[in-house]
Structure formats: structure tokens, C-alpha cells
Design a protein around this motif. Structure first.
Motif, PDB file in Angstrom:
ATOM      1  N   PRO A 254       0.893  -1.145   0.130  1.00 38.72           N
ATOM      2  CA  PRO A 254      -0.027   0.142   0.063  1.00 38.72           C
ATOM      3  C   PRO A 254       0.793   1.321  -0.120  1.00 38.72           C
ATOM      4  CG  PRO A 254       0.048  -0.962   2.089  1.00 38.72           C
ATOM      5  CD  PRO A 254       0.899  -1.934   1.240  1.00 38.72           C
ATOM      6  N   GLY A 255       0.347   2.303  -0.763  1.00 43.28           N
ATOM      7  CA  GLY A 255       1.062   3.580  -0.792  1.00 43.28           C
ATOM      8  C   GLY A 255       2.254   3.442  -1.720  1.00 43.28           C
ATOM      9  N   LEU A 256       2.387   2.523  -2.567  1.00 40.47           N
ATOM     10  CA  LEU A 256       3.414   2.299  -3.525  1.00 40.47           C
ATOM     11  C   LEU A 256       2.782   2.342  -4.763  1.00 40.47           C
ATOM     12  CD1 LEU A 256       6.382   1.757  -4.287  1.00 40.47           C
ATOM     13  CD2 LEU A 256       5.971  -0.490  -4.413  1.00 40.47           C
ATOM     14  N   ALA A 257       3.422   3.454  -5.865  1.00 37.69           N
ATOM     15  CA  ALA A 257       3.030   3.595  -7.219  1.00 37.69           C
ATOM     16  C   ALA A 257       4.314   3.323  -8.105  1.00 37.69           C
ATOM     17  CB  ALA A 257       2.427   4.896  -7.454  1.00 37.69           C
ATOM     18  N   VAL A 258       4.108   2.179  -8.956  1.00 37.74           N
ATOM     19  CA  VAL A 258       5.003   1.974 -10.028  1.00 37.74           C
ATOM     20  C   VAL A 258       4.700   2.539 -11.297  1.00 37.74           C
ATOM     21  CG1 VAL A 258       6.270   0.040 -10.771  1.00 37.74           C
ATOM     22  CG2 VAL A 258       5.542  -0.220  -8.634  1.00 37.74           C
ATOM     23  N   ILE A 259       5.456   3.233 -11.925  1.00 35.68           N
ATOM     24  CA  ILE A 259       5.420   3.907 -13.221  1.00 35.68           C
ATOM     25  C   ILE A 259       6.419   3.237 -14.264  1.00 35.68           C
ATOM     26  CG2 ILE A 259       4.040   5.895 -12.376  1.00 35.68           C
ATOM     27  CD1 ILE A 259       6.669   7.594 -12.398  1.00 35.68           C
ATOM     28  N   GLU A 260       6.159   3.560 -15.499  1.00 37.02           N
ATOM     29  CA  GLU A 260       7.150   3.230 -16.413  1.00 37.02           C
ATOM     30  C   GLU A 260       8.030   4.234 -16.872  1.00 37.02           C
ATOM     31  OE1 GLU A 260       7.223   0.151 -17.630  1.00 37.02           O
ATOM     32  OE2 GLU A 260       5.438  -0.540 -16.586  1.00 37.02           O
ATOM     33  N   ASN A 261       7.541   5.585 -16.824  1.00 37.65           N
ATOM     34  CA  ASN A 261       8.631   6.749 -17.010  1.00 37.65           C
ATOM     35  C   ASN A 261       8.041   7.811 -16.230  1.00 37.65           C
ATOM     36  OD1 ASN A 261       6.450   8.486 -18.597  1.00 37.65           O
ATOM     37  ND2 ASN A 261       6.466   6.364 -19.725  1.00 37.65           N
ATOM     38  N   LEU A 262       9.020   8.847 -16.128  1.00 38.29           N
ATOM     39  CA  LEU A 262       8.794   9.968 -15.080  1.00 38.29           C
ATOM     40  C   LEU A 262       7.684  10.699 -15.450  1.00 38.29           C
ATOM     41  CD1 LEU A 262      10.111  11.399 -12.732  1.00 38.29           C
ATOM     42  CD2 LEU A 262      11.691  12.674 -14.506  1.00 38.29           C
ATOM     43  N   GLY A 263       7.322  10.678 -16.746  1.00 37.93           N
ATOM     44  CA  GLY A 263       6.087  11.587 -17.281  1.00 37.93           C
ATOM     45  C   GLY A 263       4.673  11.125 -16.590  1.00 37.93           C
ATOM     46  N   GLN A 264       4.533   9.824 -16.060  1.00 40.69           N
ATOM     47  CA  GLN A 264       3.429   9.280 -15.539  1.00 40.69           C
ATOM     48  C   GLN A 264       3.434   9.813 -14.010  1.00 40.69           C
ATOM     49  OE1 GLN A 264       3.644   5.200 -16.199  1.00 40.69           O
ATOM     50  NE2 GLN A 264       3.330   5.046 -18.189  1.00 40.69           N
ATOM     51  N   ALA A 265       4.423  10.373 -13.467  1.00 38.06           N
ATOM     52  CA  ALA A 265       4.614  10.706 -12.015  1.00 38.06           C
ATOM     53  C   ALA A 265       3.516  11.978 -11.964  1.00 38.06           C
ATOM     54  CB  ALA A 265       5.701  11.097 -11.527  1.00 38.06           C
ATOM     55  N   ALA A 266       3.182  12.599 -13.060  1.00 33.96           N
ATOM     56  CA  ALA A 266       2.359  14.086 -12.705  1.00 33.96           C
ATOM     57  C   ALA A 266       0.928  13.568 -12.104  1.00 33.96           C
ATOM     58  CB  ALA A 266       2.242  14.546 -14.006  1.00 33.96           C
ATOM     59  N   GLY A 267       0.426  12.346 -12.559  1.00 35.31           N
ATOM     60  CA  GLY A 267      -1.037  11.899 -12.336  1.00 35.31           C
ATOM     61  C   GLY A 267      -0.951  12.012 -10.508  1.00 35.31           C
ATOM     62  N   PHE A 268       0.043  11.560  -9.975  1.00 36.52           N
ATOM     63  CA  PHE A 268      -0.203  11.408  -8.364  1.00 36.52           C
ATOM     64  C   PHE A 268      -0.286  12.717  -7.664  1.00 36.52           C
ATOM     65  CE2 PHE A 268       1.750   7.585 -10.051  1.00 36.52           C
ATOM     66  CZ  PHE A 268       0.904   6.532  -9.556  1.00 36.52           C
ATOM     67  N   PHE A 269      -0.028  13.881  -8.571  1.00 34.74           N
ATOM     68  CA  PHE A 269      -0.029  15.000  -7.803  1.00 34.74           C
ATOM     69  C   PHE A 269      -1.259  15.974  -8.175  1.00 34.74           C
ATOM     70  CE2 PHE A 269       4.387  13.881  -8.009  1.00 34.74           C
ATOM     71  CZ  PHE A 269       4.913  14.201  -6.768  1.00 34.74           C
ATOM     72  N   SER A 270      -2.148  15.296  -9.076  1.00 36.40           N
ATOM     73  CA  SER A 270      -3.402  16.264  -9.399  1.00 36.40           C
ATOM     74  C   SER A 270      -4.504  15.910  -8.564  1.00 36.40           C
ATOM     75  CB  SER A 270      -3.595  15.870 -10.892  1.00 36.40           C
ATOM     76  OG  SER A 270      -3.577  14.402 -11.069  1.00 36.40           O
ATOM     77  N   GLY A 271      -4.620  16.318  -7.133  1.00 33.97           N
ATOM     78  CA  GLY A 271      -5.551  15.920  -6.402  1.00 33.97           C
ATOM     79  C   GLY A 271      -6.198  17.199  -6.105  1.00 33.97           C
ATOM     80  N   ASP A 272      -7.398  17.226  -5.213  1.00 34.35           N
ATOM     81  CA  ASP A 272      -8.140  18.420  -4.946  1.00 34.35           C
ATOM     82  C   ASP A 272      -7.223  19.644  -4.333  1.00 34.35           C
ATOM     83  OD1 ASP A 272     -10.699  16.441  -3.853  1.00 34.35           O
ATOM     84  OD2 ASP A 272     -10.200  17.141  -5.744  1.00 34.35           O
ATOM     85  N   HIS A 273      -6.171  19.462  -4.000  1.00 33.43           N
ATOM     86  CA  HIS A 273      -5.245  20.379  -3.429  1.00 33.43           C
ATOM     87  C   HIS A 273      -4.666  21.143  -4.505  1.00 33.43           C
ATOM     88  CE1 HIS A 273      -1.694  22.350  -1.563  1.00 33.43           C
ATOM     89  NE2 HIS A 273      -2.468  22.442  -0.407  1.00 33.43           N
ATOM     90  N   PRO A 274      -4.803  22.641  -4.540  1.00 31.71           N
ATOM     91  CA  PRO A 274      -4.159  23.449  -5.433  1.00 31.71           C
ATOM     92  C   PRO A 274      -2.835  23.327  -5.659  1.00 31.71           C
ATOM     93  CG  PRO A 274      -5.074  24.853  -3.448  1.00 31.71           C
ATOM     94  CD  PRO A 274      -5.756  23.318  -3.166  1.00 31.71           C
ATOM     95  N   GLY A 275      -2.276  23.405  -6.514  1.00 29.19           N
ATOM     96  CA  GLY A 275      -0.799  23.221  -6.799  1.00 29.19           C
ATOM     97  C   GLY A 275      -0.194  21.624  -6.791  1.00 29.19           C
ATOM     98  N   HIS A 276      -1.248  20.792  -6.615  1.00 32.46           N
ATOM     99  CA  HIS A 276      -0.985  19.442  -6.812  1.00 32.46           C
ATOM    100  C   HIS A 276      -0.825  19.039  -8.160  1.00 32.46           C
ATOM    101  CE1 HIS A 276      -1.906  17.366  -2.817  1.00 32.46           C
ATOM    102  NE2 HIS A 276      -1.035  18.331  -2.698  1.00 32.46           N
ATOM    103  N   GLY A 277      -1.241  19.807  -9.434  1.00 37.61           N
ATOM    104  CA  GLY A 277      -1.158  19.629 -10.584  1.00 37.61           C
ATOM    105  C   GLY A 277       0.198  20.234 -11.075  1.00 37.61           C
ATOM    106  N   LEU A 278       0.468  19.967 -12.288  1.00 37.35           N
ATOM    107  CA  LEU A 278       1.673  20.558 -12.932  1.00 37.35           C
ATOM    108  C   LEU A 278       1.222  22.069 -13.201  1.00 37.35           C
ATOM    109  CD1 LEU A 278       3.174  17.995 -15.452  1.00 37.35           C
ATOM    110  CD2 LEU A 278       3.703  18.597 -12.901  1.00 37.35           C
ATOM    111  N   GLY A 279       0.156  22.593 -13.414  1.00 35.34           N
ATOM    112  CA  GLY A 279      -0.221  24.021 -13.788  1.00 35.34           C
ATOM    113  C   GLY A 279      -0.231  24.680 -12.608  1.00 35.34           C
ATOM    114  N   GLY A 280      -0.072  24.249 -11.268  1.00 35.00           N
ATOM    115  CA  GLY A 280      -0.098  25.185 -10.051  1.00 35.00           C
ATOM    116  C   GLY A 280       1.101  25.037  -9.424  1.00 35.00           C
TER     117      GLY A 280
END
Length: 655
Positions: A254-280
């Protein structure tokens, strides 16, 4: 020839020889001292006294020498180096013990690395939760023989046992400044001047991969109570860190996210909190500086990923808790990590950095198993099957043969020694407790009581001192056994522990054991042709408390849980066969007092209360059970607690 050598005569001969050697030594020292005294007195008689001019010149020279010496600068001697041994509790500022146990930093040294103390405590807490979950999931059934073992009673990995043993009965040491652990500056996103650079760090050196494993384990342990992702790692890096178990174990963590490349990491910061996405990015940077909002996950990548996606990583580093790169990082700091976890900045200063948690592949895998979700391919809890290590998990295969030779205590029993291990372990002589000076000696007694067929040197040392080198423990075991035998021999005049064929066992002709009496009652309940309530009540009557209650010895858990389940089975059997609804409820309540975490007992009790029409009591029991699980750090998964009705348990009689 008429008086052959015995233990007493041999002891007397050695004592006389020792006194003779001592007298010879004392005589030699006395003669040497007298000779020196005579020579000194003779020299003083012939020593010429100085003339007045000689005395004056000597005084002036002495004053000059003393004046020069008073301004001399003396450098303090360098502190002694302290080697590190595996499986020990490290504390700062304490001398090195002679047997190799080292107290160097605020952490735990195990065979495969080093853990900060906070991380070790989290490992121990997670291990306790594993056993609580097993207790919650167990479903009582008709009692079986004492030798029956369930697959979910397999002991935890040896590394976990070593950590638990190092923490047992220890006083928390002062924290080492800069030690990287859960809740330390490493995971709290400090500024650049803190323990971990805000822009991330590259890890090089012989301990780089071990440090990355330590960061992975530490972060997952720290985030196991939070639903969000704690660590984001690329698949190639996870394969390098965990080896063959990376694929199967990675899916269960639990709590581990395995991705294939660095670009997929952005999805784990796009939450309700402002600034979790790349645009913030600007808002995230302000939150990171002000300490507002939850921190993002920890990112662990290799140097190749950083080179290919440098811009994306620079943005992700703003909202992440920490960034670690396996290899040199030109855009940020790079630390060289040695195998012990100590770091040095790879810049012109070469200054020392914090000590990081370092773990080998096997050690990291062992520690991660305590927080991993159960393997769906393994048998369910409560199913019977062979244990991975029968000698430490429960009764050994020889149990059925040897247990028959151990008579239980009767009213006219002439044996003066009684070993009580159900509850607080105590050795009684004619009803009075015998003082056992060593904790290890008490462990030996309880371990041999749980293994009537005996145990060899390897089994005893692995159980009592897990994680320590076996070569250094044989002497410690012999010392412990010698002291225990001497105590019992001087108190009771008997030899309680037998030793033959490198196996130690309790002498059943000289001691009675309450655990043997309990197992005898369980065996009678399972072998009697016409089993009735009397046999189950005998099992319950022989179980006053848990095995070695309040003791935290790691080897105890599988055996303690096996014994507890026999008692729970007896309570459930009496509740199922009772024709009186209130009597059935009383047996279920008694079973809950033995194991207040078992979900099946609570479900049956709720159904019994509903059958009796006491809906308020049923609702209170549901809420109380949920509060108890929440206080322990686990959540109830048995939905029957919220929907239980008398039809769920037709064996419960209707009033």
C-alpha cells in the motif's frame, strides 16, 4: 581407585590448585618488593647531598621548566572507533561492550543494514498489527489436536524478529542529529540547509542502492496509515532494488506507485489540493515554503530518467516530499553513501551529511512483508497446513509422541517444582516463586515448556537472540544455562534441564507445567469419542491467561496465538451446543474477553443479542468493537457486524 572422580572432587582439586598458584604468586611478589625496598634504602644512604650553589642552580632551572610547560598546548586524544555488529541496538555515547554489541548511533544494526530507531519502532508496530489482523480474521471451529498448525501462524521474517528483539526492554536513546528516518527532517521537506535538499539529491557510492531501499521502506512505513501514495518509483529502479520479488511484492504494497517513465508521475499530484497539478507550480511552491497542505509522495528514479525528463522532474520536486536519484545529479547535490549509511557531499567541501537507512535486498523484502497486503494466492486464515519453521511456529513433529510421556499435575503430585507459563512466567518451588536472575534464562524455560521434545543449541540461540551472529552466542547460551541450573540446584536440589544429543529439554519427572496440562485437556477434547460440554470446560479451565502474558519475545507470537485459538475454539463450541440463548451469549462474551479482536466472536455475540431482543446492547457491542480496532490502527472488514441477524447463526438458540 576407591574414590573415582566426581563433580565435587574435581571442584575441590581445582580449588586447591588455584590456591597453590595464588600462594606462589604472592610469595614471588613479596620477595620482589622486599628486594626493591632494600636496594632503595641502600641507595639513599649513599646519595650525596647538593651544595648550596647546586641547590640554588637547581631551583632556578626548575622554575624555568615549569614556566614553559604551563603554556604548552596539548591536543586531546582522538575518540576510540566503535565497530558495528549486526542485530544490536545502537545508542550514542555508550562504551562498546566486550561481546561486540555496539552502541554507535541512535538506530538498530541488523544483519542486512542499519535502521534509525523511529523506523525500527514502526517495523515493530507493523509486526504487531500483522498478528492483530490474524486474530481478527480467525474463525473458530471445533478444537483440533495441539500439534495442528494454521498457515496464517507462520512466523514473521527473521529480520523483523531481530528488530523486535533489539527494541525489547530498551530505553529510547537521544536522537542522533541528522539521522534520516520517518518523521525526521528527511521526510519533512526541510530547506536547503536541512538534512535533505529541497531540490532533491543524487546517491552514489557502494551504499547508494541500499540507501534507496532504506528510503523506500522508511517512506512506506511512515505512510501506511494514510490512503495517499507515499512513494513513486519507476519499474526499472524497483527491479534493481527488490530483485525477483519486485513484481509480486510491488503489487501488494500500500502507498507504492510503480510507473514506467517519469511523465506518469504527474498524475499522483493532481488532487483536490491547489498546486498538486503541474499547472499550479507557483501555488505549490508557496505551500511548500509555508508548510501548508499535505506533502506529495517521495520520488525515486535513476539518472537516465532525470536526464530524459529534467524539466518535468524540476516541477514535480516542488510538491514532492523528497526526490532521490540513483546516480549523479548535475542539477542538484550528490551524496556519496558508504555501506553503513553515512553520507558525504560530493562537492569541494566533502562535508559529512546525515546517516541514511541502508538495507540489503533480502532485509528490505523482509521488512516490507509486514506492511504488504496478504497474498491472495495463499490459503485463507485459519486453514491448517505445515508451517515454514515448525520448531519456532508451534509444536514440533515429535510433539504427539513426547507429550504422552508428560503426566499432568494431580492433587497428590509429589513434584515440588511447578512452571507456570500461562500468564506471568514463574517457576514455583512448593508454591513459592524462585528468583530467575537472567531474562534469557526465563526465556529458555518458557521455550522448553512450549517444546516438550526439546530444542538444540541453534533453535535456542535463534529464538532468544535473533539476528546476532551464532558464533558469538554459544558461549552466552552456555552461561545462561549454567546460571539457571545452578540457581535451581541450589534452591530445589534437582536438575531441571536435561541435555543429551545436543538437545535441551525439561525433566518431566521433576517439574509440572501448566501449558502441558492445557494441551492434555485439548487432546482429551479432540480424542474423546463422546465429546460433551465437560471436555470443553476442562480446556477453558486450564487456560487462565495468554502464554507469557505481556512478554514481547518475537518467537512467542505463533505459539501464543495457537494456544489462544484452542481456548477460543472451546468457547465457540460451548456456545454452539448450548440450548440456552443467554448461556450461549455468556460463552461468547467469555471468548471475547480472551480475544477482544476476533471478528467472528463479535458477530456471533451481536446475533445472540439481537435474538434476545437487546438491540441497544448489540449496537453498543458493534461500536465498541469498531473503536477498539481503530485504536489499534486497523479497520473492521467483517460487514456481518453491521448486518448480523439470528439467521446468520442458526446454531444460536431462540429464547
Amino acid at each position: 581407585m576407591q574414590n573415582p572422580l566426581t563433580e565435587q572432587t574435581l571442584t575441590a582439586a581445582l580449588t586447591i590448585a588455584a590456591w597453590l598458584v595464588w600462594l606462589l604468586l604472592a610469595y614471588t611478589v613479596t620477595i620482589r618488593v622486599l628486594t626493591r625496598l632494600i636496594a632503595t634504602v641502600s641507595w639513599l644512604r649513599h646519595m650525596p647531598l647538593p651544595t648550596p650553589w647546586q641547590a640554588t642552580a637547581g631551583g632556578i632551572a626548575g622554575a624555568a621548566v615549569l614556566g614553559v610547560s604551563s603554556h604548552a598546548i596539548t591536543a586531546p586524544p582522538p575518540p576510540p572507533t566503535q565497530p558495528v555488529a549486526a542485530g544490536t541496538l545502537d545508542e550514542a555515547g555508550k562504551p562498546t561492550p566486550p561481546d561486540g554489541d555496539v552502541l554507535a548511533d541512535a538506530g538498530i544494526s541488523v544483519a542486512g543494514g542499519w535502521l534509525p530507531r523511529e523506523t525500527a519502532e514502526q517495523v515493530s508496530a507493523a509486526a504487531s498489527l500483522v498478528w492483530l489482523r490474524r486474530r481478527r480474521s480467525y474463525r473458530p471451529r471445533p478444537p483440533g489436536p495441539p500439534s495442528r498448525e494454521d498457515t496464517d501462524l507462520a512466523p514473521l521474517p527473521p529480520t523483523v524478529a531481530a528488530v523486535q528483539a533489539a527494541l525489547a526492554d530498551s530505553t529510547p536513546p537521544p536522537s542522533e542529529p541528522g539521522a534520516a528516518s520517518a518523521g525526521s527532517p528527511l521526510l519533512d521537506r526541510p530547506t536547503v540547509g536541512g538534512a535533505f535538499p529541497q531540490a532533491g539529491v543524487g546517491l552514489t557510492g557502494l551504499g547508494a542502492q541500499d540507501a534507496a531501499r532504506g528510503l523506500l521502506v522508511t517512506s512506506l512505513l511512515a505512510g501506511r496509515h494514510h490512503p495517499a501514495v507515499s512513494v513513486v518509483v519507476t519499474r526499472p529502479v524497483l527491479d534493481r532494488l527488490l530483485g525477483p520479488t519486485a513484481d509480486t511484492l510491488g503489487r501488494r504494497l500500500p502507498g507504492l506507485a510503480v510507473i514506467e517513465n517519469l511523465g506518469q508521475a504527474a498524475g499522483f499530484f493532481s488532487g483536490d489540493h491547489p498546486g498538486h497539478g503541474l499547472g499550479g507550480r507557483d501555488q505549490a511552491q508557496r505551500d511548500a515554503q509555508e508548510g501548508n497542505g499535505p506533502p506529495g509522495p517521495i520520488l525515486i528514479f535513476d539518472a537516465a530518467s532525470v536526464t530524459d525528463s529534467a524539466d518535468a522532474l524540476a516541477i514535480l520536486a516542488i510538491t514532492s516530499a523528497a526526490v532521490a536519484v540513483l546516480g549523479r545529479w548535475p542539477a542538484g547535490q550528490t551524496w556519496q553513501v558508504d555501506p553503513s549509511g553515512r553520507t558525504h557531499h560530493q562537492d569541494h567541501s566533502g562535508s559529512a551529511g546525515p546517516r541514511m537507512c541502508v538495507l540489503t535486498q533480502v532485509t528490505a523484502t523482509d521488512l516490507l512483508t509486514v506492511i504488504a497486503h496478504p497474498d491472495t494466492a495463499s490459503p485463507g486464515p485459519g486453514t491448517s497446513g505445515p508451517s515454514r519453521t515448525p520448531a519456532l511456529a508451534g509444536r514440533s513433529p515429535q510433539w504427539e509422541a513426547t507429550a504422552q510421556d508428560h503426566p499432568v499435575r494431580t492433587s497428590n503430585d509429589k513434584r515440588r517444582l511447578h512452571l507456570r507459563v500461562l500468564g506471568e512466567p514463574t517457576l514455583l518451588l512448593d508454591g513459592q516463586p524462585v528468583e530467575i536472575r537472567r531474562t534469557a534464562a526465563l526465556q529458555v524455560l518458557v521455550f522448553l515448556a512450549a517444546h516438550p521434545d526439546g530444542a538444540d543449541t541453534r533453535q535456542l540461540t535463534d529464538a532468544i537472540w535473533p539476528g546476532l551472529p551464532r558464533r558469538s552466542l554459544t558461549g552466552r547460551l552456555y552461561t545462561t544455562l549454567s546460571d539457571l541450573r545452578a540457581t535451581i540446584r541450589s534452591t530445589a536440589g534437582v536438575t531441571l534441564i536435561e541435555h543429551s544429543d545436543d538437545r535441551y529439554r525439561l525433566d518431566s519427572t521433576g517439574v509440572t507445567v501448566d501449558l502441558w496440562h492445557f494441551d492434555h485437556a485439548v487432546r482429551d477434547a479432540t480424542t474423546t469419542l463422546a465429546t460433551d460440554a465437560t471436555t470443553w470446560e476442562a480446556v477453558i479451565g486450564a487456560y487462565p491467561a495468554d502464554l507469557a502474558a505481556r512478554r514481547t519475545w518475537p518467537w512467542l507470537d505463533p505459539i501464543r496465538e495457537t494456544t489462544r485459538r484452542h481456548a477460543i475454539n472451546a468457547h465457540a463450541a460451548l456456545a454452539s451446543t448450548s440450548t440456552d440463548a443467554r448461556e450461549a451469549l455468556a460463552w461468547l462474551q467469555a471468548g471475547i474477553r480472551i480475544d477482544p479482536y476476533n471478528a467472528d466472536l463479535h458477530t456471533r455475540a451481536v446475533a445472540a443479542l439481537i435474538t434476545l431482543g437487546d438491540h441497544d446492547a448489540a449496537e453498543y457491542l458493534r461500536k465498541d468493537y469498531a473503536r477498539r480496532l481503530a485504536a489499534a490502527g486497523i479497520l473492521p472488514t467483517n460487514t456481518a457486524l453491521t448486518t448480523a441477524t439470528p439467521m446468520d447463526h442458526p446454531a444460536i438458540p431462540t429464547p
